[in-house]
Motif scaffolding. Sequence first.
Motif, PDB file in Angstrom:
ATOM      1  N   SER A  89     -73.174  55.501  16.253  1.00  0.00           N
ATOM      2  CA  SER A  89     -72.498  56.602  16.928  1.00  0.00           C
ATOM      3  C   SER A  89     -72.322  56.250  18.397  1.00  0.00           C
ATOM      4  O   SER A  89     -73.196  55.615  18.994  1.00  0.00           O
ATOM      5  CB  SER A  89     -73.320  57.890  16.793  1.00  0.00           C
ATOM      6  N   TYR A 122     -68.565  55.028  16.782  1.00  0.00           N
ATOM      7  CA  TYR A 122     -67.813  56.170  16.244  1.00  0.00           C
ATOM      8  C   TYR A 122     -68.137  57.437  17.029  1.00  0.00           C
ATOM      9  O   TYR A 122     -69.302  57.724  17.296  1.00  0.00           O
ATOM     10  CB  TYR A 122     -68.157  56.382  14.773  1.00  0.00           C
ATOM     11  N   ASP A 124     -68.803  60.646  16.516  1.00  0.00           N
ATOM     12  CA  ASP A 124     -69.168  61.529  15.401  1.00  0.00           C
ATOM     13  C   ASP A 124     -69.089  62.999  15.786  1.00  0.00           C
ATOM     14  O   ASP A 124     -68.799  63.846  14.938  1.00  0.00           O
ATOM     15  CB  ASP A 124     -70.589  61.201  14.925  1.00  0.00           C
ATOM     16  N   ASN A 126     -67.173  65.890  17.464  1.00  0.00           N
ATOM     17  CA  ASN A 126     -65.739  66.040  17.663  1.00  0.00           C
ATOM     18  C   ASN A 126     -65.341  66.452  19.075  1.00  0.00           C
ATOM     19  O   ASN A 126     -64.251  66.121  19.546  1.00  0.00           O
ATOM     20  CB  ASN A 126     -65.202  67.071  16.662  1.00  0.00           C
ATOM     21  N   ASP A 149     -62.297  63.368  12.973  1.00  0.00           N
ATOM     22  CA  ASP A 149     -63.740  63.188  12.853  1.00  0.00           C
ATOM     23  C   ASP A 149     -64.065  62.261  11.693  1.00  0.00           C
ATOM     24  O   ASP A 149     -63.749  62.584  10.547  1.00  0.00           O
ATOM     25  CB  ASP A 149     -64.396  64.546  12.633  1.00  0.00           C
ATOM     26  N   PRO A 150     -64.716  61.112  11.950  1.00  0.00           N
ATOM     27  CA  PRO A 150     -65.007  60.559  13.282  1.00  0.00           C
ATOM     28  C   PRO A 150     -63.873  59.661  13.756  1.00  0.00           C
ATOM     29  O   PRO A 150     -62.994  59.300  12.981  1.00  0.00           O
ATOM     30  CB  PRO A 150     -66.273  59.739  13.031  1.00  0.00           C
ATOM     31  N   LYS A 152     -63.073  55.998  15.393  1.00  0.00           N
ATOM     32  CA  LYS A 152     -63.646  54.668  15.616  1.00  0.00           C
ATOM     33  C   LYS A 152     -63.082  54.081  16.904  1.00  0.00           C
ATOM     34  O   LYS A 152     -61.871  54.047  17.114  1.00  0.00           O
ATOM     35  CB  LYS A 152     -63.302  53.749  14.446  1.00  0.00           C
TER      36      LYS A 152
END
Length: 221
Positions: A89, A122, A124, A126, A149-150, A152
């Motif tokens: 994340s 990512y 994660d 939003n 969401d999500p 990259k």
Amino acid sequence: MRSRLATRSTRLVLAAAVVTALAATTACGPEDPSETGAAAPSTSTSSSASASTEGTESGESSDGKGETEAPADDKGDSASSDKSGYGQSCGTNDLDLTVTWEAQPISHYLVTAKAKSGITCYLDVNTPSVSFGSGADGVASPVGQGGEDPIKLSGSSVAYAGINVKTTEGEGGKQFENVIIATSEDDPNPAEVELPDAPTVDKPIVTNWSTKRDEVIPRIV
């Protein structure tokens, strides 16, 4: 008479010589292996087995080079631990963040997030956490616009979010030169980003992250 005595004496001397020779041969017997430096076969085998056992117990390999092979579980986990940021994340410190002023179609500030070199992560959560100053009245409220969401982030890919710093009428509000941005409310490393000017802030709002700039124009719904 003398001839007989001489003959008898000669026989006694010869007999004594034979007895002496036999006694010497019996006393010496076969050569002692220890005196010649040769080891007995049984001793040699025992020593080899002992050396082999000691080498095995001390961790030597069978080739005798003394190298110990690590057990399968102890060969290290560098391959599994060397993630280089992939698949994680996004923390705020994984990102390069910039804020620019956008005048059209509605004036707002555009946040651009890009992963730092060598990082793949990512978004994660939003909606970014955005605030001005340390007071509760400076925290931007999410308006739920845009959003994937999500998302990259890697290489040249970017994500956007929009901020409207003043949603009230009149002269109220405080001026700020910086905005505090984080990928989540509990991120331990929020970023303080300089604004292109010093706007008056009052009841700010923020959109979700999106890969499309036209989806992050903040509007009060």
